[in-house]
Design an enzyme around this catalytic site. Structure first.
Site, mmCIF file in Angstrom:
data_model
loop_
_atom_site.group_PDB
_atom_site.id
_atom_site.type_symbol
_atom_site.label_atom_id
_atom_site.label_comp_id
_atom_site.label_asym_id
_atom_site.label_seq_id
_atom_site.Cartn_x
_atom_site.Cartn_y
_atom_site.Cartn_z
ATOM 1 N N LYS A 120 -18.146 14.197 21.659
ATOM 2 C CA LYS A 120 -17.808 12.769 21.695
ATOM 3 C C LYS A 120 -16.637 12.440 20.775
ATOM 4 C CE LYS A 120 -22.141 11.063 23.486
ATOM 5 N NZ LYS A 120 -22.885 12.336 23.647
HETATM 6 C C1 PLP Z 1 -23.341 12.836 24.800
HETATM 7 C C2 PLP Z 1 -23.710 14.282 24.899
HETATM 8 C C3 PLP Z 1 -23.937 14.915 26.147
HETATM 9 C C4 PLP Z 1 -23.894 14.160 27.456
HETATM 10 O O1 PLP Z 1 -22.586 13.761 27.792
HETATM 11 P P1 PLP Z 1 -22.356 12.648 28.915
HETATM 12 O O2 PLP Z 1 -20.928 12.334 28.862
HETATM 13 O O3 PLP Z 1 -23.235 11.489 28.549
HETATM 14 O O4 PLP Z 1 -22.759 13.257 30.232
HETATM 15 C C5 PLP Z 1 -24.223 16.263 26.160
HETATM 16 N N1 PLP Z 1 -24.330 16.968 25.008
HETATM 17 C C6 PLP Z 1 -24.116 16.393 23.805
HETATM 18 C C7 PLP Z 1 -24.256 17.227 22.586
HETATM 19 C C8 PLP Z 1 -23.795 15.041 23.695
HETATM 20 O O5 PLP Z 1 -23.607 14.478 22.481
#
Ligand code: PLP
Length: 477
Positions: A120
């Site tokens: 993120k």
């Molecule tokens: C947010 C997140 C996901 C999921 O990603 P999306 O974009 O919501 O599909 C997967 N793994 C981790 C570690 C995350 O922080």
């Protein structure tokens, strides 16, 4: 480049206008009127660029209301080795999202080397700089109010810390986060970051955030905003690393490559879909889910039936524990031929009934035209696959990436390169890692002693009025 709503009820807007907003006024999601396209020659030229120049080449196609030199400066400031410094090898940090080679055709793309050790950061760090720039230009401010059970909240706080015009009020469930997650968020001493530790569960935090947003007068007066996963700026920043990963993995530009993505709200893989629409030669996009397999069901049956909270489970890949996948709406808009009336009908069925089932024709397109595949994992799979990757390749992967590894194994084909997206570093999940490989995972040097730092938070009752009073007190108007 103008943006419209998937549900057809928004006059076309510029990038900066949709950047600060959440849902479109008609409840839909903003999406470009058309995707920019790169041919083979243009792709070959892009393949020679470093991460920052590539990011500018891709993102500038989506932004025409920020002067090019300003956008370039914001991107250059974001994607530096100093920000994405938590990778496994120092020599590789200049690449920002380096690949780990498991075998001749299987790679992991490191997306989690930013400050909070999750992918993120890749988008959120740019968003922080974009927000500050746009708010400064307009002489405005925004107060981001969100709820987190871990990853999203910390990524938002690390992106917005010290930025002018922005305050972050992040609600988290008191005593429910891991010691590492708590320390990551609560150790921030920046004046514009407020950690609200709410005496209740995550759902209660989410309900309070919804209630605050439903009070239109309060929302306008206190300039309440959000940076959740439907934010278009996050999606567009994520498109870049598919290009970077493709160029690093493909032996020559034009060769088809598969990507496998641990998924929850469908934001990460939605960016992969957009990269593919832009001409990047991605063959398959493999969606990996955990026990919360609403997306696996959709890609296997064509039926999208979000679950109630009674059928949403807490798992050992917690950032994929979702009941509905908000960004799926963007992909389905493309799938059904960009027909906003039809899309609005489908999402009305999501909101008012038990979801929808695609027509046979659209279901076929899901696989044959758009290249999607999917798979699901259990806790036992996760433990076994973390162990397998460690034993076979000497590489530590986190539980989310392990879900990706399983799905990649299920769908890879001889002679086709597959890239698995690493969505978090194992250091965030010590207890699961110990269960799998018997030792604590590697922790980046920058986070040594994190849990010992002084922490700053306010413990509050799970009551909307209490939270509103707190916001009134801390937001000058
Ligand atoms: C947010 C997140 C996901 C999921 O990603 P999306 O974009 O919501 O599909 C997967 N793994 C981790 C570690 C995350 O922080």
């Amino acid at each position: 480049m103008r943006y419209i709503s998937t549900r057809g009820g928004m006059a076309p807007q510029a990038f900066s206008d949709i950047l600060l907003g959440g849902l479109a006024p008609d409840g839909g999601l903003s999406i470009p009127e058309a995707y920019p396209h790169f041919g083979l020659d243009a792709l070959t030229a892009l393949s020679k660029l470093n991460y920052r120049d590539l990011a500018f080449a891709v993102i500038s196609k989506f932004v025409d209301d920020i002067p090019a030199e300003d956008l370039k400066a914001l991107i250059d400031k974001t994607y530096t080795p100093a920000v994405f410094c938590n990778g496994r090898s120092k020599a590789q940090t200049e690449n920002i999202t380096p690949l780990i080679k498991l075998d001749n055709t299987l790679f992991i793309q490191e997306l989690s080397n930013g400050p909070t050790l999750a992918f993120k950061d890749m988008a959120m760090q740019l968003l922080g700089n974009l927000f500050e720039y746009v708010l400064d230009k307009r002489g405005e401010q925004v107060n981001i109010v969100g709820a987190t059970s871990g990853d999203t909240g910390s990524a938002a706080e690390y992106a917005m810390r010290g930025k002018h015009g922005v305050r972050v009020f992040m609600l988290s469930p008191f005593g429910k986060m891991s010691p590492f997650q708590r320390a990551q968020m609560f150790s921030l001493q920046d004046e514009n970051i407020f950690n609200l530790s709410v005496k209740g569960f995550f759902d209660a935090c989410q309900d309070i955030v919804k209630a605050v947003n439903n009070d239109a007068e309060f929302k306008a007066r206190y300039k309440i905003g959000a940076v959740n996963s439907i934010n278009w700026g996050r999606i567009v920043a994520q498109v870049v690393y598919y290009f970077k990963g493709y160029f690093a993995a493909a032996k020559e530009v034009g060769e088809p490559v598969d990507f496998c993505v641990p998924s929850g709200n469908f934001g990460n893989i939605c960016a992969g879909h957009i990269a593919r629409q832009m001409g990047l030669p991605i063959r398959r996009l493999v969606v990996a889910t955990n026990e919360n397999d609403v997306l696996d069901e959709f890609f296997k049956t064509g039926g999208y039936h979000p679950r109630g909270l009674d059928r949403t489970y807490e798992t050992s890949s917690p950032s994929m524990d979702i009941s509905k996948a908000s960004n799926l709406e963007r992909f389905v808009f493309d799938l059904i031929g960009r027909d906003p009336a039809k899309l609005a009908q489908l999402w009305q069925a999501v909101e008012k009934q038990n979801g929808f089932d695609l027509s046979a024709e659209d279901f076929t397109k899901l696989h044959d035209v758009y290249g999607f595949r999917s798979d699901t994992s259990t806790h036992a799979d996760r433990i076994a696959n973390i162990r397998e990757v460690f034993d076979k390749f000497g590489v530590q992967i986190d539980p989310h990436t392990a879900d990706g590894y399983k799905a990649a194994k299920a769908h890879r084909e001889v002679g086709v390169t597959m890239v698995i997206m690493e969505t978090a570093l194992p250091a965030k999940f010590e207890s699961t890692m110990r269960d799998a490989i018997g030792t604590n995972p590697h922790r980046p040097a920058s986070l040594a002693g994190l849990e010992q730092l002084p922490q700053r938070f306010d413990a509050l009752e799970a009551d909307t009025d209490v939270i509103k009073a707190y916001l009134r007190e801390h937001i000058p108007v």
